[in-house]
Design a protein around this motif. Structure first.
Motif, PDB file in Angstrom:
ATOM      1  N   GLY A 268       0.827  -1.208   0.000  1.00  0.00           N
ATOM      2  CA  GLY A 268       0.000   0.000   0.000  1.00  0.00           C
ATOM      3  C   GLY A 268       0.861   1.258   0.000  1.00  0.00           C
ATOM      4  O   GLY A 268       0.607   2.203  -0.754  1.00  0.00           O
ATOM      5  N   GLU A 269       1.913   1.243   0.827  1.00  0.00           N
ATOM      6  CA  GLU A 269       2.793   2.424   0.897  1.00  0.00           C
ATOM      7  C   GLU A 269       3.525   2.637  -0.413  1.00  0.00           C
ATOM      8  O   GLU A 269       3.665   3.752  -0.905  1.00  0.00           O
ATOM      9  CB  GLU A 269       3.816   2.241   2.022  1.00  0.00           C
ATOM     10  CG  GLU A 269       3.234   2.559   3.375  1.00  0.00           C
ATOM     11  CD  GLU A 269       4.221   2.318   4.492  1.00  0.00           C
ATOM     12  OE1 GLU A 269       5.440   2.394   4.274  1.00  0.00           O
ATOM     13  OE2 GLU A 269       3.739   2.020   5.618  1.00  0.00           O
ATOM     14  N   THR A 270       4.000   1.520  -1.010  1.00  0.00           N
ATOM     15  CA  THR A 270       4.704   1.636  -2.297  1.00  0.00           C
ATOM     16  C   THR A 270       3.766   2.224  -3.344  1.00  0.00           C
ATOM     17  O   THR A 270       4.143   3.107  -4.127  1.00  0.00           O
ATOM     18  CB  THR A 270       5.197   0.231  -2.745  1.00  0.00           C
ATOM     19  OG1 THR A 270       5.903  -0.363  -1.684  1.00  0.00           O
ATOM     20  CG2 THR A 270       6.076   0.295  -3.977  1.00  0.00           C
ATOM     21  N   ALA A 271       2.506   1.737  -3.334  1.00  0.00           N
ATOM     22  CA  ALA A 271       1.544   2.214  -4.333  1.00  0.00           C
ATOM     23  C   ALA A 271       1.257   3.706  -4.138  1.00  0.00           C
ATOM     24  O   ALA A 271       1.194   4.472  -5.102  1.00  0.00           O
ATOM     25  CB  ALA A 271       0.252   1.405  -4.232  1.00  0.00           C
ATOM     26  N   ASP A 279      -5.940  12.159   0.452  1.00  0.00           N
ATOM     27  CA  ASP A 279      -6.224  11.937   1.887  1.00  0.00           C
ATOM     28  C   ASP A 279      -5.826  10.539   2.333  1.00  0.00           C
ATOM     29  O   ASP A 279      -6.589   9.846   3.023  1.00  0.00           O
ATOM     30  CB  ASP A 279      -7.725  12.159   2.187  1.00  0.00           C
ATOM     31  CG  ASP A 279      -8.137  13.591   1.907  1.00  0.00           C
ATOM     32  OD1 ASP A 279      -7.258  14.476   2.008  1.00  0.00           O
ATOM     33  OD2 ASP A 279      -9.310  13.810   1.568  1.00  0.00           O
ATOM     34  N   GLY A 280      -4.674  10.089   1.874  1.00  0.00           N
ATOM     35  CA  GLY A 280      -4.160   8.777   2.302  1.00  0.00           C
ATOM     36  C   GLY A 280      -4.868   7.610   1.634  1.00  0.00           C
ATOM     37  O   GLY A 280      -4.673   6.457   2.023  1.00  0.00           O
ATOM     38  N   ILE A 281      -5.713   7.886   0.615  1.00  0.00           N
ATOM     39  CA  ILE A 281      -6.420   6.784  -0.066  1.00  0.00           C
ATOM     40  C   ILE A 281      -5.949   6.714  -1.509  1.00  0.00           C
ATOM     41  O   ILE A 281      -5.953   7.729  -2.228  1.00  0.00           O
ATOM     42  CB  ILE A 281      -7.954   6.999  -0.012  1.00  0.00           C
ATOM     43  CG1 ILE A 281      -8.407   6.982   1.453  1.00  0.00           C
ATOM     44  CG2 ILE A 281      -8.698   5.933  -0.807  1.00  0.00           C
ATOM     45  CD1 ILE A 281      -9.850   7.316   1.650  1.00  0.00           C
ATOM     46  N   LEU A 282      -5.541   5.522  -1.898  1.00  0.00           N
ATOM     47  CA  LEU A 282      -4.997   5.329  -3.246  1.00  0.00           C
ATOM     48  C   LEU A 282      -6.039   5.712  -4.305  1.00  0.00           C
ATOM     49  O   LEU A 282      -7.201   5.314  -4.208  1.00  0.00           O
ATOM     50  CB  LEU A 282      -4.625   3.840  -3.374  1.00  0.00           C
ATOM     51  CG  LEU A 282      -3.727   3.424  -4.534  1.00  0.00           C
ATOM     52  CD1 LEU A 282      -2.360   4.071  -4.423  1.00  0.00           C
ATOM     53  CD2 LEU A 282      -3.573   1.893  -4.517  1.00  0.00           C
ATOM     54  N   ARG A 288      -6.532  -0.579  -5.323  1.00  0.00           N
ATOM     55  CA  ARG A 288      -6.711  -0.459  -3.871  1.00  0.00           C
ATOM     56  C   ARG A 288      -7.392  -1.716  -3.307  1.00  0.00           C
ATOM     57  O   ARG A 288      -6.955  -2.285  -2.316  1.00  0.00           O
ATOM     58  CB  ARG A 288      -7.583   0.773  -3.592  1.00  0.00           C
ATOM     59  CG  ARG A 288      -7.574   1.204  -2.149  1.00  0.00           C
ATOM     60  CD  ARG A 288      -8.230   2.565  -1.998  1.00  0.00           C
ATOM     61  NE  ARG A 288      -9.662   2.524  -2.242  1.00  0.00           N
ATOM     62  CZ  ARG A 288     -10.349   3.445  -2.921  1.00  0.00           C
ATOM     63  NH1 ARG A 288      -9.727   4.475  -3.469  1.00  0.00           N
ATOM     64  NH2 ARG A 288     -11.648   3.337  -3.073  1.00  0.00           N
ATOM     65  N   THR A 289      -8.431  -2.167  -4.003  1.00  0.00           N
ATOM     66  CA  THR A 289      -9.148  -3.357  -3.541  1.00  0.00           C
ATOM     67  C   THR A 289      -8.247  -4.581  -3.599  1.00  0.00           C
ATOM     68  O   THR A 289      -8.206  -5.409  -2.678  1.00  0.00           O
ATOM     69  CB  THR A 289     -10.384  -3.610  -4.444  1.00  0.00           C
ATOM     70  OG1 THR A 289     -11.092  -2.401  -4.547  1.00  0.00           O
ATOM     71  CG2 THR A 289     -11.275  -4.694  -3.886  1.00  0.00           C
TER      72      THR A 289
END
Ligand SMILES: Cc1cc2nc3c(=O)[nH]c(=O)nc-3n(C[C@H](O)[C@H](O)[C@H](O)COP(=O)(O)OP(=O)(O)OC[C@H]3O[C@@H](n4cnc5c(N)ncnc54)[C@H](O)[C@@H]3O)c2cc1C
Length: 394
Positions: A268-271, A279-282, A288-289
């Motif tokens: 998630g962090e790499t993406a 706001d911290g959402i990919l 993301r799913t």
């Protein structure tokens, strides 16, 4: 008991603080970072050499082996603490070793006292690098079809034939090998398990060049190779049981590829870093799913492995469960690399050049496919799960 464990944790933490070189406190990035030990190993740095020496002396390269064979003698709780404390400082494994992950457990169960004394302590210290002589051109999935004949000559055997796909066969000091000692018996009942020095006259090792430019595998040819009888492990013609027991350990080891590497950035962090988000959402909702689903599976797998390790420490045999782990762990790792390829997009396909780190991601992605072949293919693992865990008809 709790106090004892707290004291042990403090001792481990202090020891690691004082003995793990700074350079060894980061994830292994490539093959060259891994220490395989052995007679001819070239250490990448003095830190790598020191780390192996110190961990080997402490017995912590094989932390749960008995101390009389050089191991750390740790119980299940202590082993967990050592692993946690190493992960806390991102300490790398001091040694990668087929001797520790495959041969050692088989020797502890089937070897005689002399063999244990002769081989286990040097394995712990990383002094012998082992190659695995199982597969032959007509014996892969159908391993029991192996043919390499070892003929009884009184005090020794004479081995002929060949092996294939021998990982690091050209770097191995010794081989643990399945040979045919009775060609008239049903195929599972004429196999023996032998050990020999790769420098024994009559052995030729030929690396197999892969399209990737690497040659991690070899063909190994035997021409009248003499093997002293003391180097036969277990009973004559009963090698199949040893082979299967060793494979459960190999499969468990390979299944660890499903666990994320200590210190590696979560997907998630790499993406977020590469694709970006709000706001911290990919931003990419499909990715993301997929990442969320992967991370839940990864967590469940890590917990299941931990539970199984506890059961093993309590004396339960892993047996066919190792096949399920191998299947799931290697599929998970393939999924991780598929997601990384998605995250990096076209850049992930670069094969050469500094910007791509010489195609590291693409090469690592391809390598994950080998994980579901080595140690028995995914189809074979599923056959074992169907038969031995689910009880389906064969
Ligand atoms: C990275 C890597 C490292 C390796 N290292 C070593 C090593 O160090 N030492 C060593 O001895 N070997 C090693 N091997 C060899 C490995 O064990 C064999 O490749 C593996 O067991 C499969 O055998 P095979 O290649 O002969 O394929 P085959 O057995 O010919 O299988 C071909 C295909 O048929 C399928 N298949 C075969 N039988 C069945 C069945 N009954 N049911 C369903 N599907 C089936 C297989 O799943 C596979 O997809 C390594 C392989 C790899 C990829």
């Amino acid at each position: 008991m709790r106090d004892d464990l707290n004291t042990f944790r403090k001792e481990v933490r202090d020891w690691l603080e004082n003995n793990c070189p700074e350079e060894m406190r980061s994830p292994i990035e490539s093959e060259k970072d891994a220490c395989w030990g052995g007679r001819e190993f070239t250490f990448q740095s003095e830190s790598q050499r020191l780390w192996l020496e110190r961990m080997g002396q402490k017995g912590w390269t094989a932390p749960d082996w008995p101390t009389e064979y050089g191991g750390g003698g740790l119980n299940g709780e202590q082993l967990k603490i050592l692993n946690q404390e190493m992960a806390r400082i991102n300490a790398r494994p001091a040694l990668f070793s087929f001797g520790i992950s495959m041969l050692g457990p088989a020797l502890l169960k089937y070897g005689n006292e002399e063999q244990k004394q002769m081989f286990l302590p040097p394995i712990v210290r990383g002094e012998i690098r082992w190659a695995q002589g199982y597969s032959e051109p007509n014996a892969g999935s159908d391993l029991a079809n192996l043919q390499a004949p070892a003929v009884d000559m009184g005090d020794h055997y004479i081995l002929n034939g060949s092996k294939i796909w021998t990982s690091y066969g050209d770097d191995g000091d010794w081989m643990f090998c399945l040979v045919r000692t009775d060609s008239d018996a049903p195929k599972h009942q004429g196999i023996s398990f032998m050990l020999f020095d790769m420098k024994t006259p009559g052995i030729t090792v030929r690396p197999i060049n892969l399209i990737s430019g690497l040659s991690p595998f070899c063909e190994v040819f035997f021409e009248d190779v003499s093997i002293p009888k003391e180097q036969q492990v277990g009973e004559l013609n009963k090698g199949w049981s040893i082979a299967k027991y060793l494979l459960t350990h190999e499969r468990e080891m390979i299944s660890w590829t499903g666990l994320s590497k200590a210190g590696a950035d979560p997907l998630g962090e790499t993406a977020m870093e590469i694709i970006g988000g709000t706001d911290g959402i990919l931003d990419d909702s499909i990715l993301r799913t997929d990442i969320a689903r992967f991370e839940v599976d990864e967590m469940a797998f890590a917990l299941t492995i931990e539970r199984a390790r506890d059961e093993v420490k309590a004396g339960v045999s892993l047996g066919a469960v190792s096949s399920w782990f191998k299947f799931f762990g290697t599929e998970l790792n393939k999924q991780r690399y598929n997601l990384l390829m998605d995250i990096h997009g076209n850049d992930a396909l670069a094969w050469t050049g500094e910007a791509s780190d010489d195609g590291k991601l693409a090469r690592d992605w391809l390598r994950t496919k080998g994980n579901s072949i080595e140690g028995g293919t995914s189809e074979i693992q599923l056959n074992i799960v169907a038969k031995h865990i689910l009880g389906l008809p064969g």
